[in-house]
Write an enzyme that holds these catalytic residues in place. Structure first.
Site, PDB file in Angstrom:
ATOM      1  N   TYR A  66     -50.956 -36.325  75.001  1.00 30.21           N
ATOM      2  CA  TYR A  66     -52.395 -36.601  74.933  1.00 30.21           C
ATOM      3  C   TYR A  66     -52.997 -36.203  76.285  1.00 30.21           C
ATOM      4  O   TYR A  66     -52.763 -36.851  77.303  1.00 30.21           O
ATOM      5  CB  TYR A  66     -52.670 -38.080  74.652  1.00 30.21           C
ATOM      6  CG  TYR A  66     -52.148 -38.571  73.316  1.00 30.21           C
ATOM      7  CD1 TYR A  66     -51.910 -37.700  72.263  1.00 30.21           C
ATOM      8  CD2 TYR A  66     -51.899 -39.923  73.102  1.00 30.21           C
ATOM      9  CE1 TYR A  66     -51.432 -38.157  71.037  1.00 30.21           C
ATOM     10  CE2 TYR A  66     -51.428 -40.389  71.884  1.00 30.21           C
ATOM     11  CZ  TYR A  66     -51.197 -39.495  70.865  1.00 30.21           C
ATOM     12  OH  TYR A  66     -50.725 -39.964  69.652  1.00 30.21           O
ATOM     13  N   PRO A 216     -55.367 -45.473  61.354  1.00 32.97           N
ATOM     14  CA  PRO A 216     -55.687 -46.655  60.525  1.00 32.97           C
ATOM     15  C   PRO A 216     -57.153 -46.709  60.113  1.00 32.97           C
ATOM     16  O   PRO A 216     -57.505 -47.350  59.124  1.00 32.97           O
ATOM     17  CB  PRO A 216     -55.333 -47.832  61.448  1.00 32.97           C
ATOM     18  CG  PRO A 216     -55.456 -47.264  62.840  1.00 32.97           C
ATOM     19  CD  PRO A 216     -54.985 -45.851  62.730  1.00 32.97           C
TER      20      PRO A 216
HETATM   21  N1  LIG Z   1     -47.750 -40.294  65.395  1.00 34.32           N
HETATM   22  C1  LIG Z   1     -48.756 -39.481  65.191  1.00 34.32           C
HETATM   23  O1  LIG Z   1     -48.598 -38.357  64.725  1.00 34.32           O
HETATM   24  C2  LIG Z   1     -50.131 -39.923  65.540  1.00 34.32           C
HETATM   25  C3  LIG Z   1     -51.239 -39.173  65.122  1.00 34.32           C
HETATM   26  C4  LIG Z   1     -52.497 -39.627  65.456  1.00 34.32           C
HETATM   27  C5  LIG Z   1     -52.665 -40.795  66.174  1.00 34.32           C
HETATM   28  N2  LIG Z   1     -51.568 -41.510  66.580  1.00 34.32           N
HETATM   29  C6  LIG Z   1     -51.720 -42.801  67.283  1.00 34.32           C
HETATM   30  O2  LIG Z   1     -52.473 -43.649  66.458  1.00 34.32           O
HETATM   31  C7  LIG Z   1     -53.565 -44.220  67.196  1.00 34.32           C
HETATM   32  C8  LIG Z   1     -54.721 -44.441  66.252  1.00 34.32           C
HETATM   33  O3  LIG Z   1     -55.159 -43.220  65.710  1.00 34.32           O
HETATM   34  P1  LIG Z   1     -56.532 -42.514  66.063  1.00 34.32           P
HETATM   35  O4  LIG Z   1     -57.131 -43.072  67.294  1.00 34.32           O
HETATM   36  O5  LIG Z   1     -56.310 -41.068  66.002  1.00 34.32           O
HETATM   37  O6  LIG Z   1     -57.405 -42.852  64.798  1.00 34.32           O
HETATM   38  P2  LIG Z   1     -58.117 -44.179  64.250  1.00 34.32           P
HETATM   39  O7  LIG Z   1     -57.670 -45.378  65.007  1.00 34.32           O
HETATM   40  O8  LIG Z   1     -57.930 -44.147  62.788  1.00 34.32           O
HETATM   41  O9  LIG Z   1     -59.641 -43.863  64.514  1.00 34.32           O
HETATM   42  C9  LIG Z   1     -60.152 -43.571  65.778  1.00 34.32           C
HETATM   43  C10 LIG Z   1     -61.582 -43.112  65.578  1.00 34.32           C
HETATM   44  O10 LIG Z   1     -62.337 -44.194  65.061  1.00 34.32           O
HETATM   45  C11 LIG Z   1     -63.408 -44.505  65.965  1.00 34.32           C
HETATM   46  N3  LIG Z   1     -63.515 -45.968  65.994  1.00 34.32           N
HETATM   47  C12 LIG Z   1     -62.612 -46.839  66.472  1.00 34.32           C
HETATM   48  N4  LIG Z   1     -63.035 -48.096  66.306  1.00 34.32           N
HETATM   49  C13 LIG Z   1     -64.241 -48.019  65.713  1.00 34.32           C
HETATM   50  C14 LIG Z   1     -65.192 -48.977  65.297  1.00 34.32           C
HETATM   51  N5  LIG Z   1     -64.973 -50.297  65.438  1.00 34.32           N
HETATM   52  N6  LIG Z   1     -66.340 -48.532  64.714  1.00 34.32           N
HETATM   53  C15 LIG Z   1     -66.561 -47.214  64.559  1.00 34.32           C
HETATM   54  N7  LIG Z   1     -65.704 -46.254  64.933  1.00 34.32           N
HETATM   55  C16 LIG Z   1     -64.546 -46.653  65.506  1.00 34.32           C
HETATM   56  C17 LIG Z   1     -63.043 -43.914  67.278  1.00 34.32           C
HETATM   57  O11 LIG Z   1     -64.199 -43.511  67.985  1.00 34.32           O
HETATM   58  P3  LIG Z   1     -64.681 -44.269  69.339  1.00 34.32           P
HETATM   59  O12 LIG Z   1     -63.804 -43.760  70.428  1.00 34.32           O
HETATM   60  O13 LIG Z   1     -66.100 -43.850  69.463  1.00 34.32           O
HETATM   61  O14 LIG Z   1     -64.535 -45.736  69.089  1.00 34.32           O
HETATM   62  C18 LIG Z   1     -62.238 -42.679  66.866  1.00 34.32           C
HETATM   63  O15 LIG Z   1     -63.095 -41.615  66.573  1.00 34.32           O
HETATM   64  C19 LIG Z   1     -53.831 -43.190  68.296  1.00 34.32           C
HETATM   65  O16 LIG Z   1     -54.500 -43.738  69.379  1.00 34.32           O
HETATM   66  C20 LIG Z   1     -52.443 -42.710  68.615  1.00 34.32           C
HETATM   67  O17 LIG Z   1     -51.880 -43.577  69.567  1.00 34.32           O
HETATM   68  C21 LIG Z   1     -50.312 -41.099  66.260  1.00 34.32           C
END
Ligand SMILES: NC(=O)c1ccc[n+]([C@@H]2O[C@H](COP(=O)([O-])OP(=O)(O)OC[C@H]3O[C@@H](n4cnc5c(N)ncnc54)[C@H](OP(=O)(O)O)[C@@H]3O)[C@@H](O)[C@H]2O)c1
Length: 298
Positions: A66, A216
């Site tokens: 990242y 999620p």
């Molecule tokens: N193993 C893998 O292949 C893999 C792939 C992807 C991700 N990951 C891990 O999974 C974690 C979670 O995934 P992710 O961050 O990609 O996706 P996510 O948690 O599904 O969604 C993040 C998105 O949602 C927004 N968001 C978060 N809280 C919110 C709220 N209360 N209201 C409105 N929008 C909200 C964020 O924007 P804002 O910043 O504006 O809040 C961001 O755009 C990552 O941080 C990473 O550590 C792992």
């Protein structure tokens, strides 16, 4: 809603001395646009991490790819020396091109370099949990993972890694891995609308293995569903809180790592642990996985 008091309860990682609150934090959003380069506001990124720890979060998910390196360096700046109960879970199996592209790479060289990069950028002597990340962008493939997992098991034997997990895998790949080393967690794509792993979640629960959904909240395509909006309106919550509460309700081995770059969203997400979902709303939410196509294959 009231302030979070329990962070969704806790779950012991099997065969470890680690117990994680079910509500954790995913750090991917702390890097720059497209998870590449520095964030627009580094101080804001530091503030999000400190707020998470102040709220009691003891599980942070990250990777040295990242940024690359950026997210881990921000974690170190914000939190080192780390609280004794904090588990930083990282992942290896990819690297970034100079143009920000994602290059899957499970070669011995890249896995070894990545473990050392994580140790250096996080200022750690040993990594709590390292997930081997394989497969495509968001779906597993059926490749053998014996060779790369053997490399990580060797690094574990050398004292650089405490525990191993897998990311973006099938049940068959887990079974293959368990012949090589104990696996303490699985991190796959799963949410209220993406239910391909429904059966896998249940079988992992039966084995006592943690299931940590990535995306999620939908990740780069935030969840949108009339059922989420209706539930949120009925419960005086937000659709994202409902989506997280649904995951907490779904199975006790599910641990959450929602990602955000905003302190306000972090607080909102943590408060989802206090949200109760009545049976009729749970039934409506279960229907989301059906009408967006539940391609259960495991
Ligand atoms: N193993 C893998 O292949 C893999 C792939 C992807 C991700 N990951 C891990 O999974 C974690 C979670 O995934 P992710 O961050 O990609 O996706 P996510 O948690 O599904 O969604 C993040 C998105 O949602 C927004 N968001 C978060 N809280 C919110 C709220 N209360 N209201 C409105 N929008 C909200 C964020 O924007 P804002 O910043 O504006 O809040 C961001 O755009 C990552 O941080 C990473 O550590 C792992």
């Amino acid at each position: 809603m009231s302030q979070p008091t329990n962070l969704g309860g806790s779950f012991p990682l099997s065969a470890t001395f680690i117990t994680l609150h079910r509500m954790g934090y995913g750090a991917m959003q702390l890097a720059g646009p497209h998870v590449f380069g520095p964030p627009r506001d580094r101080n804001a990124a530091v503030a999000v991490l400190r707020e998470a720890i102040a709220a009691g979060v003891n599980h942070i998910d990250t990777s040295d790819f990242y940024g690359p390196h950026v997210t881990n360096q921000i974690i170190r700046e914000a939190l080192h020396p780390y609280p004794g109960n904090l588990s930083i879970v990282t992942k290896v199996g990819a690297r970034r091109g100079d143009d920000g592209s994602w290059i899957m790479d499970t070669s011995r060289q890249n896995l070894t370099d990545s473990v050392h990069d994580n140790l250096r950028n996080l200022s750690l002597d040993i990594l709590d949990v390292v997930n081997l990340r394989v497969g495509g962008v968001s779906a597993p493939s059926d490749e053998s993972i014996e060779a790369p997992l053997t490399v990580l098991a060797e690094l574990q034997q050398q004292g650089l890694i405490r525990h191993l997990g897998l990311s973006n895998v099938t049940p068959a790949q887990l079974a293959e891995a368990q012949k090589i080393a104990p696996i303490v967690c699985i991190q796959n794509f799963y949410n209220v609308a993406q239910r391909s792993d429904d059966t896998f979640v249940n079988s992992l629960a039966a084995q006592g293995i943690a299931y940590v959904p990535f995306f999620p909240l939908g990740g780069f395509n935030p969840l949108q569903a009339t059922e989420l909006e209706a539930a949120a309106a009925a419960l005086n919550a937000t659709p994202m809180q409902v989506a997280l509460a649904w995951l907490l309700h779904r199975s006790p081995n599910i641990l959450l790592i929602p990602g955000t770059s905003s302190v306000e969203h972090l607080r909102e997400n943590l408060q989802a642990a206090s949200l109760q979902l009545p049976p009729e709303i749970l039934a409506d939410l279960d229907a989301i996985g059906q009408h967006v196509g539940n391609t259960a294959k495991h």
